[in-house]
Design an enzyme around this catalytic site. Structure first.
Site, short mmCIF file in Angstrom:
data_model
loop_
_atom_site.label_atom_id
_atom_site.label_comp_id
_atom_site.label_asym_id
_atom_site.label_seq_id
_atom_site.Cartn_x
_atom_site.Cartn_y
_atom_site.Cartn_z
N ASP A 8 -26.92 -17.66 -10.81
CA ASP A 8 -27.15 -17.79 -12.23
C ASP A 8 -28.09 -18.98 -12.46
O ASP A 8 -28.65 -19.52 -11.50
CB ASP A 8 -25.83 -17.93 -13.00
CG ASP A 8 -25.08 -19.22 -12.72
OD1 ASP A 8 -25.56 -20.06 -11.92
OD2 ASP A 8 -23.99 -19.40 -13.30
N HIS A 9 -28.25 -19.38 -13.70
CA HIS A 9 -29.18 -20.47 -14.02
C HIS A 9 -28.83 -21.77 -13.32
O HIS A 9 -29.71 -22.53 -12.94
CB HIS A 9 -29.24 -20.68 -15.54
CG HIS A 9 -27.91 -20.97 -16.17
ND1 HIS A 9 -26.95 -19.99 -16.36
CD2 HIS A 9 -27.36 -22.11 -16.64
CE1 HIS A 9 -25.89 -20.52 -16.92
NE2 HIS A 9 -26.11 -21.81 -17.11
N CYS A 67 -23.44 -20.40 -8.11
CA CYS A 67 -23.29 -20.74 -9.53
C CYS A 67 -22.80 -22.18 -9.56
O CYS A 67 -22.72 -22.83 -8.52
CB CYS A 67 -22.35 -19.77 -10.26
SG CYS A 67 -20.63 -19.84 -9.81
N THR A 69 -19.84 -23.91 -10.01
CA THR A 69 -18.71 -24.25 -9.13
C THR A 69 -18.55 -23.27 -7.98
O THR A 69 -17.85 -23.56 -7.02
CB THR A 69 -17.39 -24.25 -9.91
OG1 THR A 69 -17.12 -22.91 -10.37
CG2 THR A 69 -17.43 -25.24 -11.07
N GLY A 72 -16.65 -18.65 -10.22
CA GLY A 72 -16.92 -17.41 -10.95
C GLY A 72 -17.56 -16.35 -10.08
O GLY A 72 -17.17 -15.17 -10.11
N HIS A 100 -13.37 -16.45 10.94
CA HIS A 100 -11.97 -16.08 10.77
C HIS A 100 -11.73 -15.04 9.69
O HIS A 100 -10.78 -14.27 9.79
CB HIS A 100 -11.14 -17.31 10.42
CG HIS A 100 -11.02 -18.28 11.54
ND1 HIS A 100 -10.10 -19.29 11.54
CD2 HIS A 100 -11.70 -18.41 12.71
CE1 HIS A 100 -10.21 -20.00 12.65
NE2 HIS A 100 -11.20 -19.48 13.37
N HIS A 135 -7.84 -12.26 13.96
CA HIS A 135 -8.65 -12.41 12.74
C HIS A 135 -9.07 -11.03 12.21
O HIS A 135 -8.98 -10.77 11.02
CB HIS A 135 -9.86 -13.29 13.01
CG HIS A 135 -9.49 -14.64 13.51
ND1 HIS A 135 -8.80 -15.55 12.75
CD2 HIS A 135 -9.68 -15.23 14.72
CE1 HIS A 135 -8.59 -16.65 13.45
NE2 HIS A 135 -9.11 -16.48 14.66
N ARG A 138 -6.10 -9.28 10.63
CA ARG A 138 -5.76 -9.80 9.30
C ARG A 138 -6.70 -9.27 8.23
O ARG A 138 -6.28 -8.95 7.12
CB ARG A 138 -5.79 -11.33 9.33
CG ARG A 138 -4.65 -11.90 10.16
CD ARG A 138 -4.81 -13.37 10.39
NE ARG A 138 -3.73 -13.89 11.22
CZ ARG A 138 -3.81 -14.98 11.94
NH1 ARG A 138 -4.92 -15.73 11.92
NH2 ARG A 138 -2.80 -15.37 12.67
#
Length: 144
Positions: A8-9, A67, A69, A72, A100, A135, A138
Site C-alpha cells: 500500500d502507500h 504495509c 505494520t 493488515g 519451518h 515441519h 504441521r
C-alpha cells in the site's frame, strides 16, 4: 523465479527499493509488481488479494507484501487457502518462516524497517528452503 510483490502507500517506497536492489544483484528473480504504483493513500486488501491470486493461479512462485505494520497484509493474505503469509520483522524470522512454516508470502512492516534491512530480510527468506519431516506434517495439518 517469479515473485509477486505488492504494497500500500506506506510500503510503496520500500517495495521499489526491494525490486531495484534484488533485481540488480540477483539475476534469477523476476518481479510481478501488483502496485501500489505511487505513495497516494491506497487500500492494502487490494494488493494482498492481487499477490495471492498471482500465486494461486501459478503466475508467481512466491510473494512479498508490505504495509505500515504488516499486520493488515498478513490478515488479508491468510484468508486464502494454500497461502501462508508470514509477518517478519528480522532476518531470522524471515528465514524460519520459510524453513519451518513454508511461508509463500513474506510480509514486512514498512514503518519499522529501512529499505536496506527489508532487502536483507527478503534475501534471507529467498535463500531458505522449506524443511521436510515434522515441519511439512504441521503445514499439512493447516490445510485439512
Amino acid at each position: 523465479m517469479k515473485i509477486a510483490i505488492g504494497a500500500d502507500h506506506r510500503g510503496f517506497e520500500i517495495k521499489e527499493i526491494i525490486q531495484e536492489t534484488i533485481t540488480l544483484q540477483t539475476d534469477h528473480v523476476e518481479w510481478i509488481d501488483m502496485g501500489a504504483f505511487n505513495a497516494e493513500s491506497s487500500d492494502y486488501p487490494l494488493f494482498a488479494q492481487a499477490v495471492c491470486e498471482e500465486i494461486l493461479q501459478g503466475r508467481a512462485e512466491l510473494g512479498v507484501l508490505l504495509c505500515g505494520t504488516g499486520v493488515g497484509m498478513a490478515i488479508a493474505a491468510n484468508r486464502y487457502k494454500k497461502i501462508y503469509a508470514a509477518l517478519a520483522w528480522n532476518r531470522e524470522v524471515a528465514r524460519l518462516s520459510r524453513e519451518h512454516d513454508f511461508a509463500n508470502i513474506l510480509v514486512l512492516p514498512a514503518d519499522y524497517m529501512s529499505g536496506e534491512y527489508a532487502v536483507a530480510c527478503v534475501r534471507a527468506w529467498l535463500q531458505a528452503e522449506p524443511l521436510k519431516d515434522r515441519h511439512e506434517r504441521r503445514v499439512e495439518m493447516i490445510d485439512c
